[in-house]
Design an enzyme around this catalytic site. Structure first.
Site, PDB file in Angstrom:
ATOM      1  N   LYS A  31       0.746  -1.222   0.029  1.00 28.39           N
ATOM      2  CA  LYS A  31       0.013  -0.010  -0.144  1.00 28.39           C
ATOM      3  C   LYS A  31       0.794   1.309  -0.039  1.00 28.39           C
ATOM      4  CE  LYS A  31      -0.696   0.236   5.002  1.00 28.39           C
ATOM      5  NZ  LYS A  31      -0.307   1.727   5.290  1.00 28.39           N
ATOM      6  N   ASP A  32       2.033   1.414   0.258  1.00 29.02           N
ATOM      7  CA  ASP A  32       3.105   2.295   0.191  1.00 29.02           C
ATOM      8  C   ASP A  32       3.942   2.494  -0.801  1.00 29.02           C
ATOM      9  OD1 ASP A  32       2.330   3.008   2.890  1.00 29.02           O
ATOM     10  OD2 ASP A  32       4.312   1.808   3.853  1.00 29.02           O
ATOM     11  N   ARG A  57      -7.998   8.473   3.664  1.00 30.32           N
ATOM     12  CA  ARG A  57      -8.946   7.514   3.321  1.00 30.32           C
ATOM     13  C   ARG A  57      -9.603   7.072   4.537  1.00 30.32           C
ATOM     14  NH1 ARG A  57      -8.605   2.541   4.629  1.00 30.32           N
ATOM     15  NH2 ARG A  57      -6.466   2.718   5.083  1.00 30.32           N
ATOM     16  N   ARG A  58      -8.840   6.667   5.910  1.00 27.17           N
ATOM     17  CA  ARG A  58      -9.450   6.246   7.054  1.00 27.17           C
ATOM     18  C   ARG A  58     -10.254   7.411   7.755  1.00 27.17           C
ATOM     19  NH1 ARG A  58      -3.957   3.298   9.213  1.00 27.17           N
ATOM     20  NH2 ARG A  58      -4.201   1.507   8.012  1.00 27.17           N
ATOM     21  N   ARG A 107       1.035  11.248  12.907  1.00 28.71           N
ATOM     22  CA  ARG A 107       2.221  10.512  12.112  1.00 28.71           C
ATOM     23  C   ARG A 107       2.994   9.750  13.173  1.00 28.71           C
ATOM     24  NH1 ARG A 107       5.125  11.663   7.805  1.00 28.71           N
ATOM     25  NH2 ARG A 107       5.940   9.773   8.354  1.00 28.71           N
ATOM     26  N   ARG A 151       2.108   5.894  17.931  1.00 30.48           N
ATOM     27  CA  ARG A 151       0.716   6.080  17.846  1.00 30.48           C
ATOM     28  C   ARG A 151      -0.242   5.594  18.649  1.00 30.48           C
ATOM     29  NH1 ARG A 151      -0.639   6.495  11.439  1.00 30.48           N
ATOM     30  NH2 ARG A 151       1.093   7.446  10.515  1.00 30.48           N
ATOM     31  N   CYS A 163      -2.082   7.894  -2.012  1.00 33.67           N
ATOM     32  CA  CYS A 163      -2.451   7.589  -0.605  1.00 33.67           C
ATOM     33  C   CYS A 163      -3.132   8.824  -0.067  1.00 33.67           C
ATOM     34  CB  CYS A 163      -1.201   7.056   0.234  1.00 33.67           C
ATOM     35  SG  CYS A 163      -0.254   8.377   0.729  1.00 33.67           S
TER      36      CYS A 163
END
Length: 358
Positions: free
Chosen positions: A83-84, A131-132, A149, A155, A244
């Site tokens: 996904k990156d 997106r989230r 970040r 996190r 992204c």
């Protein structure tokens, strides 16, 4: 394997998650070939900067340095979270293997074991993903979504201090042995994942894909059902010209039709960043061969494999073109360009839908 054979040099980011993922691939390659693999740590712009991912330009900030190291001969292969990895091809490089995909879902890690439905009004939920963020606002418009970040540990450390919860990829938590922090797994009807989420990509120089070089070892760890699914998902992303920084989700899976045929099913969604609208579409395509783990496709003729892979890409392109025709560019702030054919090997919702316990 001869003791004189030099080890494969595997380029990786230096985060705990990247090192865990790369070590998993290294062990698989050693098991398949008997050849030792050594990790080469590469520092990327995404690791150095604390700016938001969207402001840094998206996915490429994590992939660029690894790709430069590959092209410069500093490593033989590189491992990316798929996904990156930007969908645009890099001349001279190819994705040589896509190992079996982990769980694709996003998950909530909240204080006091709370689920998404149980979070109180105004709860602060952290994510660095547009997106989230868009889908959180759709599901719970009363939440305060906070742009964050940092690595997984950073996190998670904020939960219970300045945040009530964070949203992360389940695959990453699983690889780090942190699944006990999950308080709610978010199914795709609530939160569509990023295209390629849960999958790893092993990239190499295209010239090294010969069978007498890396071609055969990489084929041994390649997982055809994963390759079919992510080809469809990434074809969507490329056709929409989205990275992204765009609120786009997609998930494909290989299943079995009512008549026993192999079917690739794809669901895609685009979302207004403020959570005011969404557009979802789903479509499937029948593939050649028997669906049992796609073994016929995996071990069949080159023609059968090419047909299946082409159908997967066409599925993604066609669904993306439908989304564009139905207004996806306006809803998600995407480029309003003419859709183009990918090259790599729902209804508009009027208002936020509640996702809360009664």
């Amino acid at each position: 394997m001869s003791s004189s054979t030099p080890p494969l040099r595997l380029g990786t980011r230096g985060s705990d998650l990247a090192l865990t993922q790369s070590t998993t691939v290294a062990r698989s390659l050693t098991a398949a070939t008997g050849r030792e693999v050594e990790l080469v740590r590469i520092r990327t712009e995404g690791d150095r900067s604390t700016a938001s991912l969207a402001s840094l330009g998206g996915t490429g900030v994590f992939a660029a340095a690894l790709r430069e190291a590959l092209l410069a001969g500093e490593c033989d292969i590189a491992v990316h979270s798929l996904k990156d990895l930007p969908t645009a091809p890099t001349p001279g490089l190819s994705i040589g293997a896509l190992p079996g995909r982990a769980d694709h879902r996003d998950v909530l890690c909240a204080r006091d074991g709370l689920t998404l439905a149980e979070l109180p009004d105004g709860a602060r939920v952290g994510t660095g993903s547009p997106r989230r963020a868009a889908q959180l606002r759709l599901a719970r418009p009363d939440l305060t979504v906070v742009d964050i970040r940092g690595n997984v540990g950073t996190r998670l450390a904020r939960v219970g201090t300045d945040l009530d919860a964070v949203v992360l990829a389940r695959a990453g938590l699983d690889r780090l042995g942190l699944l006990e922090r999950v308080t709610d797994a978010l199914d795709t009807d609530v939160m569509l994942p990023a295209p390629g989420q849960g999958a790893l990509a092993v990239e190499c120089r295209t010239e090294d894909l010969r069978e007498d070089a890396l071609g055969d070892p990489l084929r041994q760890i390649d997982h055809v059902p994963t390759r079919l699914a992510v080809l469809a998902e990434r074809a969507v992303l490329r056709t929409l010209e989205a990275g992204c920084a765009a609120p786009v989700g997609a998930h494909a899976r290989l299943g079995t039709g009512d008549d026993g045929t192999s079917v690739l099913e794809l669901s895609v969604g685009v979302f207004a960043p403020d959570g005011s609208r969404e557009l979802r579409r789903s479509r499937g395509v029948e593939l050649p061969g028997h669906p049992e783990r796609a073994t016929v496709i995996a071990r069949g003729t080159a023609k059968a494999q090419d047909v299946a892979l082409t159908l997967a890409v066409d599925l993604g392109v066609g669904l993306a073109e439908q989304l564009l025709a139905d207004g996806a560019a306006e809803i998600a702030g995407l480029p309003a360009a003419e859709p183009s054919r990918a090259e790599e090997g729902g209804t508009v919702g009027p208002a936020p839908r509640p996702y809360r316990s009664a």
